[in-house]
Write a protein that holds these residues in place. Sequence first.
Motif, mmCIF file in Angstrom:
data_model
loop_
_atom_site.group_PDB
_atom_site.id
_atom_site.type_symbol
_atom_site.label_atom_id
_atom_site.label_comp_id
_atom_site.label_asym_id
_atom_site.label_seq_id
_atom_site.Cartn_x
_atom_site.Cartn_y
_atom_site.Cartn_z
ATOM 1 N N ALA A 120 0.835 -1.210 0.000
ATOM 2 C CA ALA A 120 0.000 0.000 0.000
ATOM 3 C C ALA A 120 0.867 1.256 0.000
ATOM 4 O O ALA A 120 0.574 2.233 -0.693
ATOM 5 N N ASN A 121 1.958 1.231 0.782
ATOM 6 C CA ASN A 121 2.901 2.346 0.760
ATOM 7 C C ASN A 121 3.475 2.555 -0.635
ATOM 8 O O ASN A 121 3.624 3.690 -1.113
ATOM 9 N N ALA A 122 3.808 1.464 -1.288
ATOM 10 C CA ALA A 122 4.382 1.542 -2.626
ATOM 11 C C ALA A 122 3.391 2.154 -3.611
ATOM 12 O O ALA A 122 3.756 3.000 -4.439
ATOM 13 N N ILE A 123 2.135 1.744 -3.518
ATOM 14 C CA ILE A 123 1.123 2.291 -4.423
ATOM 15 C C ILE A 123 0.958 3.789 -4.191
ATOM 16 O O ILE A 123 0.884 4.582 -5.142
ATOM 17 N N GLU A 135 4.610 -4.700 -7.987
ATOM 18 C CA GLU A 135 5.589 -5.685 -7.518
ATOM 19 C C GLU A 135 6.982 -5.348 -8.050
ATOM 20 O O GLU A 135 7.982 -5.483 -7.326
ATOM 21 N N ARG A 136 7.062 -4.900 -9.280
ATOM 22 C CA ARG A 136 8.366 -4.497 -9.831
ATOM 23 C C ARG A 136 8.892 -3.268 -9.100
ATOM 24 O O ARG A 136 10.090 -3.173 -8.811
ATOM 25 N N PHE A 137 7.998 -2.344 -8.792
ATOM 26 C CA PHE A 137 8.385 -1.128 -8.073
ATOM 27 C C PHE A 137 8.950 -1.455 -6.698
ATOM 28 O O PHE A 137 9.844 -0.775 -6.193
ATOM 29 N N MET A 138 8.449 -2.521 -6.088
ATOM 30 C CA MET A 138 8.834 -2.888 -4.723
ATOM 31 C C MET A 138 10.094 -3.726 -4.648
ATOM 32 O O MET A 138 10.544 -4.051 -3.545
#
Length: 321
Positions: A283-286, A307-310
């Motif tokens: 959620a933080n990543a989004i 998922e790639r961003f994380m």
Amino acid sequence: MYEIEVFTLGETMVLFQPEQFLPMEYVHQFPKSIGGAESNVAIGLTRLGHSVGWFSKLGNDPFGRYILKNIRGEGVDVSSCLLTDDAQTGLIFKERLTPEDVNVYYYRKYSAASLMEETDLNEQYIAQAKILHITGITPALSESCYRTVMKAIEIAKKNGMMIVFDPNLRLKLWSAECAKNVFNEIASYADVILPGLDEGQFMTGMVEVEDVADVLMGDSDKTIIIKLGSKGAYYQTKDEKAYIEGFPVKRVVDPVGAGDGFAAGIISGILRQEPLRLVVKRANAIGAMVVGVDGDVEGLPTLSTVERFMEPTGAVRDVKR
């Protein structure tokens, strides 16, 4: 009947957002899109792979039809929505002075959405969902909207649904006293509460993050997740609590909608029955992804994208009891 995992309801308006960073009186062109907290969450969830039903009442006008087509085009079920000739669809104008300094002007008084009634709700449709998502915006629109939200909560409780509540404080819509009373009333029924720290402080009178969470939880079995902006988030249940650090944002383009993306991430993780620390981390990543893109929904990612961003590991800091 369309099968849904999540049901949400609220007002979506036509959003006019200039491309220039100028005071609004000097802006001459306003590209058109849509904006609404609940539909933002609904769209975010569909992009993450979930089925969502969104309910609202819209004006039977070009703007209302535009909103329906856009949200339907994102894969959200809008079959329960209603069009009315009794009022017009609401509007939003954004004024962007800098990426961090954004003013929002609402033209929503007596809008079609404010005419929502509890009798408009289809219990059979709502009851098929696992989760009811509500915000504190909808009950502020009118007395009938308040009753509609409370009816949705009654239906959810009757049918064993989880209730996720995001306060989304808007003091331009009602008095602080009324907002606080209604927020705490709704929070008493909610299973998951997602306030920003300022909203949690407003609801509880507490200052420190963990004190806010303690008051919101009380003696119940609720999950409290407090948004801390760039610092990430704090979550607390009866069994665990932790601070989950946020993801660095190189450049803030548009901060509006980050909380809605966060809520979509939380609900998605709950539906997937994932560990809460992973749920909050995603959620933080989004939220971090959303603030880097113009518009309310344009930055909402698919599951594979987030998922790639994380992939660079974010830090998790446990809190000892």
